[in-house]
Design an enzyme around this catalytic site. Sequence first.
Site, mmCIF file in Angstrom:
data_model
loop_
_atom_site.group_PDB
_atom_site.id
_atom_site.type_symbol
_atom_site.label_atom_id
_atom_site.label_comp_id
_atom_site.label_asym_id
_atom_site.label_seq_id
_atom_site.Cartn_x
_atom_site.Cartn_y
_atom_site.Cartn_z
ATOM 1 N N HIS A 27 0.842 -1.200 0.000
ATOM 2 C CA HIS A 27 0.000 0.000 0.000
ATOM 3 C C HIS A 27 0.875 1.247 0.000
ATOM 4 O O HIS A 27 2.086 1.156 -0.203
ATOM 5 C CB HIS A 27 -0.995 -0.036 1.158
ATOM 6 C CG HIS A 27 -0.372 0.052 2.516
ATOM 7 N ND1 HIS A 27 -0.018 1.234 3.102
ATOM 8 C CD2 HIS A 27 -0.033 -0.916 3.390
ATOM 9 C CE1 HIS A 27 0.497 0.993 4.297
ATOM 10 N NE2 HIS A 27 0.508 -0.293 4.487
ATOM 11 N N ALA A 28 0.286 2.396 0.208
ATOM 12 C CA ALA A 28 0.995 3.654 -0.064
ATOM 13 C C ALA A 28 2.324 3.783 0.665
ATOM 14 O O ALA A 28 3.345 4.079 0.055
ATOM 15 C CB ALA A 28 0.086 4.835 0.270
#
Lengths: 105, 153
Positions: A27-28
Amino acid sequence: VSTADACARPPGVARAEVRITHPTGLHARPAVKLTKLAKGFPGATIRLRADPAAAWVDAKSIVKVMALKARTGIRLELEAEGEGAEAAVAALKALVERDFDEGHG
Amino acid sequence: MAETVRQGRGASPGLAIGPLVRLAGVAETEAPPAGTPAEEAARLAAAVGRAKAELAVLAEGGDDEAGAILAFQLELLDDPSLLAPARAAIEEGASASLALAGAIDAEIVGYEAAEDEYFRARAADLKDLKERVVAALAGGPGSRTYRTAAPSS
């Protein structure tokens, strides 16, 4: 990377595979860590693939890395060529193995 | 895109003084570019630079979670593949605002289509980023009114 692998690929190309074990996947925040680490090897072209049937993507591009939508449990393929290719692949693999240096929570 | 009208209810009397920037309409209603492609490209580069400076300042004081979103947004602005479609659109005559909004909207579609709730939630970070750069293109301190309400604040 084994010697057998080395015979089957073009010279100067480093490859590795690593399973994503971070609970929320690539994820980010992990993706930012990955692209920043990849950019630390300016002489190397580094590619990722989360699906053997999909195209390789530039490991230095957050847009492309996030677009993999690589979730936990996925086998991530790493490939690099150019200056520092072996070190780049080793460093990225280690980052994924360390769960991107994040505590699970 | 249709205009969204939000109804609010006053919680307490107050007075707001300052320039008003209608951000939601900036990208859709902007007149055709007055500048040449080279000028629009320069405007975009300057606005991206300003947005990055704002994000860097915000990242200094933020907590861990906000810091992660800001770092993500900064990394996006550093990524040539995010802005390449915008530069191409400017070459074809688009204004900097429309080109930038179009490029980021194309990415937002991909996030909104994600199965994973986490990835879908990143669409908000991209919208926030788009608004920040569009505000920087509109120029002036009016962008500060938007900044207080944005997810990256």
